[in-house]
Design an enzyme around this catalytic site. Structure first.
Site, short mmCIF file in Angstrom:
data_model
loop_
_atom_site.label_atom_id
_atom_site.label_comp_id
_atom_site.label_asym_id
_atom_site.label_seq_id
_atom_site.Cartn_x
_atom_site.Cartn_y
_atom_site.Cartn_z
N ASP A 34 0.83 -1.21 0.00
CA ASP A 34 0.00 0.00 0.00
C ASP A 34 0.86 1.25 0.00
OD1 ASP A 34 -1.90 -1.82 0.40
OD2 ASP A 34 -2.69 -0.98 2.28
N SER A 35 1.98 1.15 0.75
CA SER A 35 2.80 2.35 0.91
C SER A 35 3.35 2.85 -0.42
CB SER A 35 3.94 2.06 1.87
OG SER A 35 4.64 0.93 1.41
N TYR A 37 1.79 2.59 -3.33
CA TYR A 37 0.67 3.30 -3.96
C TYR A 37 0.55 4.70 -3.36
CZ TYR A 37 -3.97 4.40 -5.70
OH TYR A 37 -5.01 5.02 -6.33
N ASP A 38 0.57 4.76 -2.03
CA ASP A 38 0.43 6.04 -1.33
C ASP A 38 1.52 7.02 -1.74
OD1 ASP A 38 -1.67 4.88 -0.05
OD2 ASP A 38 -0.58 4.47 1.82
N SER A 83 -36.98 -3.15 -12.37
CA SER A 83 -36.70 -4.14 -11.33
C SER A 83 -37.07 -5.52 -11.87
CB SER A 83 -37.48 -3.81 -10.06
OG SER A 83 -38.84 -3.85 -10.36
N LEU A 84 -36.87 -6.54 -11.07
CA LEU A 84 -37.10 -7.91 -11.55
C LEU A 84 -38.30 -8.55 -10.87
CD1 LEU A 84 -33.42 -9.21 -11.39
CD2 LEU A 84 -34.72 -8.64 -13.45
N GLU A 114 -26.59 -15.41 -11.85
CA GLU A 114 -25.65 -14.52 -11.15
C GLU A 114 -26.11 -14.35 -9.72
OE1 GLU A 114 -25.75 -10.76 -13.18
OE2 GLU A 114 -25.48 -11.75 -15.11
N LYS A 116 -27.36 -12.24 -6.65
CA LYS A 116 -28.10 -10.98 -6.53
C LYS A 116 -27.49 -10.22 -5.35
CE LYS A 116 -32.77 -9.10 -6.44
NZ LYS A 116 -32.61 -8.17 -5.34
N ASP A 118 -26.73 -7.55 -2.61
CA ASP A 118 -27.66 -6.73 -1.84
C ASP A 118 -27.04 -5.37 -1.57
OD1 ASP A 118 -29.92 -6.05 -0.56
OD2 ASP A 118 -29.56 -7.24 1.24
N ARG A 137 -30.70 4.59 -9.00
CA ARG A 137 -31.84 4.13 -9.78
C ARG A 137 -33.03 5.08 -9.62
NH1 ARG A 137 -36.00 0.44 -8.25
NH2 ARG A 137 -36.99 -0.43 -10.09
N TYR A 223 -23.18 -5.65 -13.66
CA TYR A 223 -23.88 -6.84 -14.16
C TYR A 223 -24.60 -6.63 -15.48
CZ TYR A 223 -27.67 -4.49 -11.62
OH TYR A 223 -28.56 -3.58 -11.15
N LYS A 287 -31.02 -14.90 -15.97
CA LYS A 287 -31.25 -14.12 -17.18
C LYS A 287 -31.12 -15.00 -18.42
CE LYS A 287 -28.96 -10.27 -14.89
NZ LYS A 287 -27.79 -9.39 -14.78
N LYS A 311 -35.40 -15.18 -4.61
CA LYS A 311 -35.11 -14.51 -3.34
C LYS A 311 -34.90 -15.54 -2.22
CE LYS A 311 -35.72 -9.92 -3.85
NZ LYS A 311 -36.97 -9.30 -3.58
N CYS A 405 -21.49 4.27 35.93
CA CYS A 405 -20.68 3.35 35.12
C CYS A 405 -20.63 1.98 35.80
CB CYS A 405 -19.28 3.91 34.95
SG CYS A 405 -18.13 2.76 34.19
N CYS A 408 -16.68 1.64 36.97
CA CYS A 408 -16.00 2.49 37.94
C CYS A 408 -16.95 3.26 38.84
CB CYS A 408 -15.04 3.45 37.24
SG CYS A 408 -15.88 4.77 36.37
N CYS A 423 -19.38 7.02 30.11
CA CYS A 423 -18.65 7.27 31.34
C CYS A 423 -17.53 8.23 30.95
CB CYS A 423 -18.06 5.96 31.85
SG CYS A 423 -16.83 6.23 33.13
N CYS A 428 -11.30 5.56 34.32
CA CYS A 428 -12.17 4.38 34.38
C CYS A 428 -11.40 3.13 33.93
CB CYS A 428 -13.39 4.59 33.50
SG CYS A 428 -14.37 3.12 33.26
S1 IVH Z 1 -30.17 -7.45 -13.39
C1 IVH Z 1 -33.78 -5.18 -15.69
N1 IVH Z 1 -28.32 -8.57 -11.93
O1 IVH Z 1 -31.58 -6.43 -7.97
C2 IVH Z 1 -33.23 -5.39 -14.34
N2 IVH Z 1 -29.80 -7.07 -10.87
O2 IVH Z 1 -34.83 -5.95 -9.02
C3 IVH Z 1 -31.81 -5.78 -14.42
N3 IVH Z 1 -29.31 -6.72 -8.49
O3 IVH Z 1 -32.18 -3.28 -7.82
C4 IVH Z 1 -31.27 -6.13 -13.10
N4 IVH Z 1 -27.58 -8.07 -8.37
O4 IVH Z 1 -29.78 -3.57 -8.70
C5 IVH Z 1 -29.37 -7.73 -11.94
N5 IVH Z 1 -26.60 -9.64 -10.81
C6 IVH Z 1 -27.64 -8.78 -10.80
C7 IVH Z 1 -28.05 -8.11 -9.64
C8 IVH Z 1 -29.14 -7.25 -9.72
C9 IVH Z 1 -28.36 -7.22 -7.71
C10 IVH Z 1 -30.36 -5.78 -8.05
C11 IVH Z 1 -30.61 -4.65 -9.00
C12 IVH Z 1 -32.05 -4.28 -8.79
C13 IVH Z 1 -32.64 -5.53 -8.24
C14 IVH Z 1 -33.53 -6.20 -9.28
#
Ligand code: IVH
Length: 669
Positions: A34-35, A37-38, A83-84, A114, A116, A118, A137, A223, A287, A311, A405, A408, A423, A428
């Site tokens: 790291d150093s 890079y720094d 969203s999915l 893939e 998902k 969080d 988003r 992704y 997908k 999920k 405390c 103490c 405290c 302490c």
């Molecule tokens: S594909 C058209 N791939 O999950 C939607 N989404 O409802 C394309 N998420 O908020 C999304 N990992 O941000 C996709 N490998 C992944 C993901 C992913 C997390 C999230 C995405 C979205 C929610 C999908």
């Protein structure tokens, strides 16, 4: 340096720093410490300070967090961020597959599975290969411009390996370890902890001050490509490979599956592996691989028909809360912890859960003896979610935080704007023990063999009262301790001895100055070089440093003003603890670049920019040896103002002489 040379050097530094960053953050395979890079980053910073016209938006210096914004600008997404649809079990997955099968007719098709992640969905725009805008988003149509915050994520390339104009999508997230560390710090500071890594990531990216995001160790997996049409690829998996080639970080757990059975196997495998991942996932995304088939399948009003999200169920269990224990942290914050009847949740046995503070206990109406619902926040940290009030027997006891405390006995106080009780007794014992434990911890002085139990014993036996006492511990004293054999004592003594050579930042962090974390300690050590220099630093000098804000500057100056601190530092010095920054300097010595390596140097006259002692420390850190008088053995004399007989003697013996400016130039080269 002239502008031409500077321009050339800036280009080299960009390339090298980007390479190191990519190796570290994307490949997880750093090739230099790291150093190094720094050191290069500092060099780039210095050149940019001298030639501001050479500072470009894709410069690695632009990641540290720029100006504070008043508000985020709105960004309309060219391609909506959808969203999915969800699948919660095998049946749902088969239903999804049936729909795909029907719509693509009898053609062959395959899936890409893939993880998902969080976190928080973000869109990154590149023009001619340069990162120009990053957005949240939002409602899917309009998000917020969080470019400055996203630039602090090192795995986002500021320039692609090809000059493409494109938009990519991905998930920004906070790794589990960073989340745990962040909440520990927030607890210590008496601040509200984040409920899970996703909230922590979102909270960090929604800050108007990018320095906050910069301090949060966020990361990202890309992704998808918003509009892959013009890029000459025909499948989603080729798109992910292209993202890799361009320098993005993608998740390597992805798999192409030919049938829904293979998809189900993948889902099962990943749910087993989930707890061990260093980041949070909440499911699996499936997908259709062919981009033509994706087009054919199209979208419903809300989500694509070519993808779905499986999920994971959130695991929650019920157990009894048998007691509430209190502990006092290093900064005096008193934290209540739930003692639970041991129970298995998401792969491990849980018997304790932090309750953070009294407000939280009140809010959830938690009583001793209650049956409670427990889960792992972010799948790692046990948390009491709620109380099953209808299972109360009447035997449950309400809990009140004490007024004094628990260690103490001094009165506890609630500081303004804090949720925690503290405290504030500097004597302490609990705080002192915690301070000692912090001092020896891995990111601080890194003294192995000194766990909490040993520290408590040493403190109880009055063998150590402060951190400097660690350095005067005697073999005989240690041998008297419980469970300390000859071997452990010898190991411990060598670990203590070795820690004396640590670079300054470890000591600074170990001292536990308020608001000074490991990263800030490193910046301070790099900027000021020695402890003595830091002891006289002013708030103005500190706030002039980009990464240091007013609160930290105030804390540092106040810390060093205390007479007890001065005494402690003198004691550490006398024990032989190193007080200088060693990082890149060591490297310079190792690579034979130090102008002082192996040389005998004499300092004479008055130095203006450094004290005599600091100059000595710096030369020694660079491998030189400083002596008091000039002789034939002297290699170099550094002569400040009003230098007298030593300078004359040096001239007589034809020894090389530098003035102070030359010396400073060599030090900062
Ligand atoms: S594909 C058209 N791939 O999950 C939607 N989404 O409802 C394309 N998420 O908020 C999304 N990992 O941000 C996709 N490998 C992944 C993901 C992913 C997390 C999230 C995405 C979205 C929610 C999908």
């Amino acid at each position: 340096m002239d502008i031409k040379t500077a321009e050339q050097r800036v280009k080299e530094l960009h390339d090298t720093l980007n390479k190191y960053s990519y190796e570290y953050y994307v490949m997880d395979q750093p090739s230099v410490p790291d150093s190094e890079y720094d050191r290069l980053l500092k060099e780039l910073n210095d050149i940019e300070a001298q030639f501001p016209q050479l500072q470009t938006p894709d410069s690695p210096t632009q990641r540290v967090g720029g100006a504070v914004l008043d508000a985020f600008q709105k960004v309309r997404h060219d391609t909506p961020m959808l969203s999915l649809g969800n699948a919660f079990n095998e049946e749902d997955l088969r239903d999804f597959d049936r729909r795909v099968h029907q719509l693509v007719g009898h053609a062959n098709y395959s899936y890409v599975c893939e993880l998902k992640i969080d976190g928080l969905a973000v869109a990154l725009k590149y023009e001619n290969g340069m990162f120009v805008q990053g957005a949240t988003r939002g409602d899917g149509t309009t998000g917020e411009d969080i470019t400055a915050n996203l630039k602090t994520i090192h795995s986002i390339p500021l320039r692609l390996s090809e000059p493409l104009t494109m938009e990519v999508r991905g998930e920004a997230f906070m790794p589990k370890q960073s989340f745990i560390a962040l909440n520990a710090i927030r607890d210590e500071k008496g601040e509200e902890p984040f409920a899970n890594p996703r909230n922590a990531a979102a909270g960090s990216l929604r800050q108007l001050d990018p320095r906050i995001a910069a301090s949060r160790n966020l990361d990202i997996f890309l992704y998808g490509i918003a509009n892959p049409g013009p890029l000459g690829i025909s499948t989603h998996s080729e798109g992910l490979d292209l993202l890799d080639t361009l320098g993005f970080k993608t998740n390597k757990e992805r798999r192409v599956c030919q049938t829904i059975e293979d998809v189900i196997t993948y889902v099962e495998e990943q749910s087993e592996k989930r707890a061990k991942l260093p980041y949070e996932i909440d499911g699996i995304v499936i997908k259709v691989n062919s981009l033509d088939q994706q087009d054919e399948l199209g979208f419903t009003a809300k989500s694509p028909r070519w993808a779905t999200a499986f999920k994971f169920p959130a695991e929650e269990v019920v157990t009894k809360l048998v007691d509430i224990e209190l502990s006092v942290g290093r900064t005096g914050v008193v934290t209540p912890t739930a003692i639970l009847q041991p129970v298995r949740v998401a792969g491990t046995t849980v018997s304790r859960a932090s309750l953070h503070n009294e407000d939280l206990i009140r809010e959830k109406d938690i009583r001793i003896g209650d049956m409670v619902v427990v889960k792992k926040a972010g799948d790692i940290i046990p948390e009491v979610v709620s109380v099953l009030a209808d299972r109360r027997t009447g035997e449950e006891k309400e809990f009140r935080m004490p007024e004094v405390c628990p260690d103490c006995g001094s009165e506890l106080v609630r500081l303004e704007e804090e949720v925690a009780l503290r405290c504030i007794n500097p004597q302490c014992p609990a705080q002192i023990r915690e301070g000692l434990t912090h001092f020896v911890s891995r990111n601080a002085m890194n003294i192995e063999g000194l766990g909490e139990k040993v520290i408590a014993q040493l403190y109880r036996e009055e063998l150590i009262k402060d951190v400097a006492d660690l350095y005067t511990l005697q073999r005989e004293d240690l041998l008297k301790l419980e469970r300390m054999g000859e071997k452990s004592v010898d190991n411990l003594l060598s670990a203590i001895e070795a820690s004396k050579n640590n670079s300054l930042e470890r000591l600074l962090f170990g001292l536990g100055i308020r608001h000074v974390g490991a990263k800030a300690a490193k910046i301070l050590a790099m900027e000021f070089g020695t402890m003595d220099r830091l002891r006289e630093v002013t708030e103005e000098e500190l706030t002039a440093i980009h990464e240091i804000g007013g609160k930290m500057a105030d804390a540092v100056v106040t810390y060093f003003q205390q007479p007890e601190v001065a005494e402690l530092i003198e004691k550490l010095k006398a024990a032989g603890v190193n007080m200088s920054y060693e990082g890149p300097i060591r490297l310079a010595v190792a690579e034979g670049e130090s102008p002082f390596a192996g040389k005998t140097v004499v300092l004479t006259g008055k130095l203006i920019q450094l004290t005599r002692n600091e100059a000595k420390e710096r030369i020694e850190a660079l491998g030189g040896n400083v002596t008091g008088s000039v002789s034939k053995k002297t290699d170099l004399v550094i002569a400040g103002e009003e230098a007298g007989s030593k300078l004359e003697k040096a001239e007589k013996l034809s020894i090389e002489v530098w003035d102070e400016q030359r010396f400073m130039d060599e030090l900062t080269k």
